[in-house]
Design an enzyme around this catalytic site. Sequence first.
Site, short mmCIF file in Angstrom:
data_model
loop_
_atom_site.label_atom_id
_atom_site.label_comp_id
_atom_site.label_asym_id
_atom_site.label_seq_id
_atom_site.Cartn_x
_atom_site.Cartn_y
_atom_site.Cartn_z
N GLY A 168 2.68 2.25 10.76
CA GLY A 168 3.48 3.58 10.76
C GLY A 168 4.28 3.71 12.01
O GLY A 168 5.13 4.78 11.89
N GLU A 172 -6.72 4.94 7.70
CA GLU A 172 -6.56 6.28 7.39
C GLU A 172 -8.01 7.06 6.72
O GLU A 172 -8.22 8.21 7.12
CB GLU A 172 -5.33 6.49 6.57
CG GLU A 172 -4.33 6.22 7.52
CD GLU A 172 -3.03 5.67 6.72
OE1 GLU A 172 -2.88 5.63 5.50
OE2 GLU A 172 -2.00 5.05 7.57
N HIS A 206 -9.40 1.49 4.77
CA HIS A 206 -8.20 1.61 5.43
C HIS A 206 -8.55 2.64 6.80
O HIS A 206 -9.33 3.48 6.62
CB HIS A 206 -7.15 2.09 4.33
CG HIS A 206 -5.89 2.19 4.97
ND1 HIS A 206 -5.35 2.98 6.13
CD2 HIS A 206 -4.76 1.11 5.04
CE1 HIS A 206 -4.02 2.45 6.58
NE2 HIS A 206 -3.84 1.56 5.94
N SER A 245 3.38 -1.97 10.37
CA SER A 245 4.81 -2.41 10.80
C SER A 245 5.61 -3.47 10.14
O SER A 245 6.31 -4.01 11.05
CB SER A 245 5.24 -1.96 12.18
OG SER A 245 4.82 -0.44 12.31
N GLU A 265 -5.45 -4.60 10.53
CA GLU A 265 -4.41 -3.73 10.66
C GLU A 265 -4.56 -2.84 12.17
O GLU A 265 -5.33 -1.95 12.07
CB GLU A 265 -4.41 -2.64 9.82
CG GLU A 265 -4.11 -3.32 8.32
CD GLU A 265 -3.65 -2.28 7.17
OE1 GLU A 265 -2.56 -2.45 6.90
OE2 GLU A 265 -4.10 -1.17 7.12
N ASN A 278 1.05 -1.20 0.23
CA ASN A 278 -0.02 0.12 -0.05
C ASN A 278 0.74 1.31 -0.22
O ASN A 278 1.51 1.71 1.06
CB ASN A 278 -0.71 -0.20 1.10
CG ASN A 278 -1.79 1.05 1.28
OD1 ASN A 278 -1.76 2.26 0.39
ND2 ASN A 278 -2.11 1.28 2.57
N LYS A 299 0.18 4.31 -0.05
CA LYS A 299 -0.44 5.36 0.44
C LYS A 299 -0.23 6.47 -0.56
O LYS A 299 -0.11 6.31 -1.83
CB LYS A 299 0.07 5.64 1.83
CG LYS A 299 0.10 4.22 2.63
CD LYS A 299 0.02 4.67 4.23
CE LYS A 299 -0.23 3.38 4.78
NZ LYS A 299 -0.18 3.34 6.37
P1 13P Z 1 2.90 0.47 7.70
O1 13P Z 1 3.74 -0.85 7.15
O2 13P Z 1 3.73 1.59 7.32
O3 13P Z 1 2.95 0.22 9.05
O4 13P Z 1 1.58 0.73 7.29
C1 13P Z 1 0.76 -0.41 7.24
C2 13P Z 1 -0.51 0.00 6.44
O5 13P Z 1 -1.33 0.80 6.90
C3 13P Z 1 -0.86 -0.87 5.36
O6 13P Z 1 -2.17 -0.51 4.66
#
Ligand code: 13P
Length: 247
Positions: free
Chosen positions: A171, A96, A94, A209, A165, A10, A12
């Site tokens: 992150g 976010e 997601h 992560s 997640e 992803n 982002k």
């Molecule tokens: P990270 O791997 O940067 O923690 O992000 C995970 C994520 O949100 C994947 O959709």
Amino acid sequence: MNRRKLVVGNWKMNGTRVGNVDLLGALREAGPYVAEVAVCAPFPYLADVALSLQGADVAWGAQDCSAHESGAYTGEVSAPMLAEYGCRYVIVGHSERRAYHAESDQLVADKAKVALAHKLTPIVCVGETLAEREAGQTDAVVKRQMSAVIHTLGHCISQVVVAYEPVWAIGTGKTATPEQAQAVHALLRAQLKAASEKAGEMKILYGGSVKPDNAATLFAQADIDGGLIGGASLKAADFIAICRAGA
Ligand code: 13P
């Protein structure tokens, strides 16, 4: 049940047209993979991604779609548009999007439904915040999020990919332990089994992560069928290493 692992990057809101060429070239070169591999890119890059990955052992997808098929929805992108660009996957719900765009459980379910109607595989994300985990609400939260999608899709639920997640692991460099992740995956699998006799074939990914040094242990858990990778999917060497951990 022997489920083939799935590793999805992803990106982002990251990337540049020039940088993407290098990253995708490296992913193409490193294939074929034992695991199934995909990247979910920002909308404006999808045409380039489709060209770069033509014939490669890497699928592609988007990070969101509208719950509507077409119409007066300024700024939104529809599932049929994504299908035109050869997307196999679309991430929906997601954390976010849930947090910064106030997406409700029902909206996420509606997005998954329209994605499936256009032959895209929705990657439905669920996960608790740190406050929810500390309050002992993890199980209730992920079950509530999952239940909206099960209710909306009915027996078609078996066609989605689920991604667990935990928001506190995204992150932050704080990965859920393999045991913590497995416990939630098992809970989700049981919930899906109650809804579909095909739940044993469904893929449930872990995200938060995931790095080259923790991927193999996470992916070795009984109900973890691969990963949804954020930061580490932007570095070719790291992402390739994680894809190979899914062997
Ligand atoms: P990270 O791997 O940067 O923690 O992000 C995970 C994520 O949100 C994947 O959709």
